[in-house]
Scaffold this active site. Structure first.
Site, short mmCIF file in Angstrom:
data_model
loop_
_atom_site.label_atom_id
_atom_site.label_comp_id
_atom_site.label_asym_id
_atom_site.label_seq_id
_atom_site.Cartn_x
_atom_site.Cartn_y
_atom_site.Cartn_z
N CYS A 70 -21.08 7.85 -0.02
CA CYS A 70 -20.28 7.60 1.00
C CYS A 70 -20.88 7.36 2.38
O CYS A 70 -22.19 7.57 2.33
CB CYS A 70 -19.46 8.95 0.95
SG CYS A 70 -17.74 8.57 2.00
N CYS A 74 -19.61 8.55 5.39
CA CYS A 74 -18.89 9.28 6.56
C CYS A 74 -19.98 10.08 7.14
O CYS A 74 -19.72 10.36 8.52
CB CYS A 74 -17.62 10.05 6.34
SG CYS A 74 -17.93 11.40 4.93
N LYS A 90 -8.87 10.85 -5.39
CA LYS A 90 -9.26 11.80 -4.17
C LYS A 90 -8.14 11.90 -3.18
O LYS A 90 -7.64 10.66 -2.49
CB LYS A 90 -10.49 11.30 -3.62
CG LYS A 90 -10.91 12.06 -2.41
CD LYS A 90 -12.34 11.74 -2.09
CE LYS A 90 -12.84 12.35 -0.72
NZ LYS A 90 -14.14 12.05 -0.14
N ARG A 98 -16.30 19.36 6.17
CA ARG A 98 -16.58 18.50 7.21
C ARG A 98 -17.41 19.05 8.37
O ARG A 98 -18.14 18.48 8.97
CB ARG A 98 -15.18 17.75 7.94
CG ARG A 98 -14.67 16.86 6.89
CD ARG A 98 -13.46 16.07 7.40
NE ARG A 98 -12.67 15.62 6.18
CZ ARG A 98 -11.70 15.01 6.25
NH1 ARG A 98 -10.86 15.30 7.35
NH2 ARG A 98 -11.11 14.45 5.16
N ARG A 116 -8.12 9.99 7.31
CA ARG A 116 -8.54 9.30 6.07
C ARG A 116 -7.40 8.80 5.38
O ARG A 116 -7.28 8.59 4.08
CB ARG A 116 -9.61 9.94 5.36
CG ARG A 116 -10.64 10.79 5.90
CD ARG A 116 -11.70 10.71 4.84
NE ARG A 116 -13.02 11.66 5.37
CZ ARG A 116 -13.78 11.55 6.44
NH1 ARG A 116 -13.88 10.30 7.24
NH2 ARG A 116 -14.75 12.42 6.66
N GLU A 157 -4.95 4.60 -9.95
CA GLU A 157 -6.41 4.68 -9.54
C GLU A 157 -7.31 4.87 -10.60
O GLU A 157 -8.33 4.13 -10.46
CB GLU A 157 -6.55 5.63 -8.39
CG GLU A 157 -5.95 5.67 -6.97
CD GLU A 157 -7.06 4.60 -6.30
OE1 GLU A 157 -8.07 4.08 -6.92
OE2 GLU A 157 -6.74 4.24 -5.06
N LYS A 167 -9.78 15.31 -7.09
CA LYS A 167 -10.02 16.38 -5.89
C LYS A 167 -9.26 16.32 -4.92
O LYS A 167 -8.37 15.34 -4.62
CB LYS A 167 -11.56 15.46 -5.40
CG LYS A 167 -12.09 16.18 -4.06
CD LYS A 167 -13.24 15.47 -3.60
CE LYS A 167 -13.36 16.04 -2.41
NZ LYS A 167 -14.54 15.31 -1.57
C1 PBG Z 1 -17.37 12.50 1.70
C2 PBG Z 1 -16.79 13.57 1.12
C3 PBG Z 1 -16.15 14.64 1.48
C4 PBG Z 1 -15.97 15.66 0.51
C5 PBG Z 1 -16.82 15.30 -0.44
N1 PBG Z 1 -17.34 13.90 -0.21
C6 PBG Z 1 -15.28 14.83 2.86
C7 PBG Z 1 -14.23 14.03 3.03
O1 PBG Z 1 -13.81 12.97 2.14
O2 PBG Z 1 -13.67 14.13 4.02
C8 PBG Z 1 -15.45 16.91 0.49
C9 PBG Z 1 -15.91 18.13 -0.39
C10 PBG Z 1 -15.47 19.50 0.00
O3 PBG Z 1 -14.49 19.59 0.93
O4 PBG Z 1 -16.04 20.38 -0.56
N2 PBG Z 1 -16.24 11.46 1.83
#
Ligand code: PBG
Length: 324
Positions: free
Chosen positions: A120, A122, A195, A205, A217, A233, A248
């Site tokens: 990812c 971010c 997700k 975060r 998001r 999806e 998730k």
């Molecule tokens: C990256 C990512 C996130 C999480 C896993 N990969 C954060 C998000 O999407 O904002 C969250 C994992 C967690 O809360 O334990 N995109």
């Protein structure tokens, strides 16, 4: 058969009977432990909203990896805090980036440990979004190229599996093609297929310093209200070549896990996320619940819903409990 002929309590008489008819089991090998890697040397920093979880410098990883293996937790997934961020998230695929170094360190020092990576942007972008921004929009197709490059850089460093979590359309196919092109056709993809745009990611975060600077998001992660869309999806990801499908968060989405389990024959994983962990830790610390038993019951519920694999910050604690 009804009462008094049938008495369900006959098989609940004692623990041996209960164990005999138990339908669902938890094993350490089904758990994946997330690790946060940060720059610097010889440091472990506890994450305040996730008690018991640490950001580690690369030199601390071997010890952590050995501890996991000893507990029977054979897999970890890595998240990185880069030294520098930029609008293009170039730290995500840097040859000497934080994750690339972390993978090499773990594969050198604890080769039997399976090292997975979150793919990812971010954590690497200054704006904190999971994609590249062009003309004020998250540009899906430009992002795909960067994600594919990132996945290949992880595989090149030795990653055993890559897990895209960005929720851009088409990323599984793009990553599969890029991996195959570079002769990594044996590296599997665990896609964060379903997700949701969830508030349960808050503590993560903080931990990974990846909150979006502006906006949220919801333009790429899924609406928590939708369940049929989850199947669409997941179908796309299967067709694009995903090897494992992930849902998730986990507990608020047990119905989705169960649907995926019924509809697909690929392994299903569920991510018990940071907020779900923090809630149990906080209530436990206050003495309001029995933390250990709530942990075990929660993880069991995720397995019972149909996930074979659970990503959880409780992985080591659960494994310890299972070892007795
Ligand atoms: C990256 C990512 C996130 C999480 C896993 N990969 C954060 C998000 O999407 O904002 C969250 C994992 C967690 O809360 O334990 N995109």
């Amino acid at each position: 058969m009804i009462f008094p002929d049938y008495r369900p309590r006959r098989l609940r008489k004692n623990e041996s009977f209960r164990a005999l008819i138990r339908e669902t089991h938890l094993a350490p090998a089904q758990l994946i432990y997330p690790l946060f890697v940060m720059p610097g040397k010889n440091k472990r920093e506890e994450i305040s909203s996730m008690p018991g979880v640490y950001r580690l410098t690369v030199d601390q990883l071997a010890r952590e990896g050995r501890e996991c293996l000893k507990l029977g937790v054979n897999s970890v997934i890595l998240f990185g805090l880069p030294e520098k961020k930029d609008p293009m998230g170039s730290g995500a695929h840097a040859k000497d980036g934080i994750i690339q170094r972390a993978i090499r360190e773990l594969k050198n020092s604890v080769p039997e440990l399976l090292v997975f990576t979150d793919v990812c942007l971010c954590e690497y972008t200054t704006h904190g979004h999971c994609g590249i921004i062009l003309e004020n929009q998250i540009d899906n197709d430009t992002t795909l190229e960067v994600l594919a490059k990132t996945a290949v850089s992880h595989a090149t460093a030795g990653a055993d599996m890559v897990a895209p979590s960005d929720m851009m359309d088409g990323r599984v196919g793009e990553i599969r093609a890029a991996l195959d092109e570079e002769n990594f056709e044996t590296v599997p993809i665990m896609s964060y297929a379903v997700k949701y745009a969830s508030s349960f990611y808050g503590p993560f975060r903080d931990a990974a310093d990846c909150a979006p600077q502006e906006g949220d998001r919801r333009g790429y992660q899924m609406d928590p209200a939708n369940s049929r869309e989850a199947l669409r999806e997941a179908t796309l990801d299967v067709e694009e070549g995903a090897d494992i499908l992930m849902v998730k968060p986990a507990v608020a989405y047990l119905d989705i896990i169960s649907k995926l389990r019924d509809e697909f024959d690929l392994p299903v994983a569920a991510y018990h996320v940071s907020g779900e962990y923090a809630i149990i830790k906080a209530a436990g610390a206050n003495g309001w619940i029995d933390e250990e038993r709530v942990m075990a019951e929660t993880l069991l519920s995720i397995r019972r819903a149909g996930a074979e694999i659970i990503l959880t910050y409780f992985a080591k604690d659960m494994a310890r409990l299972l070892q007795g």
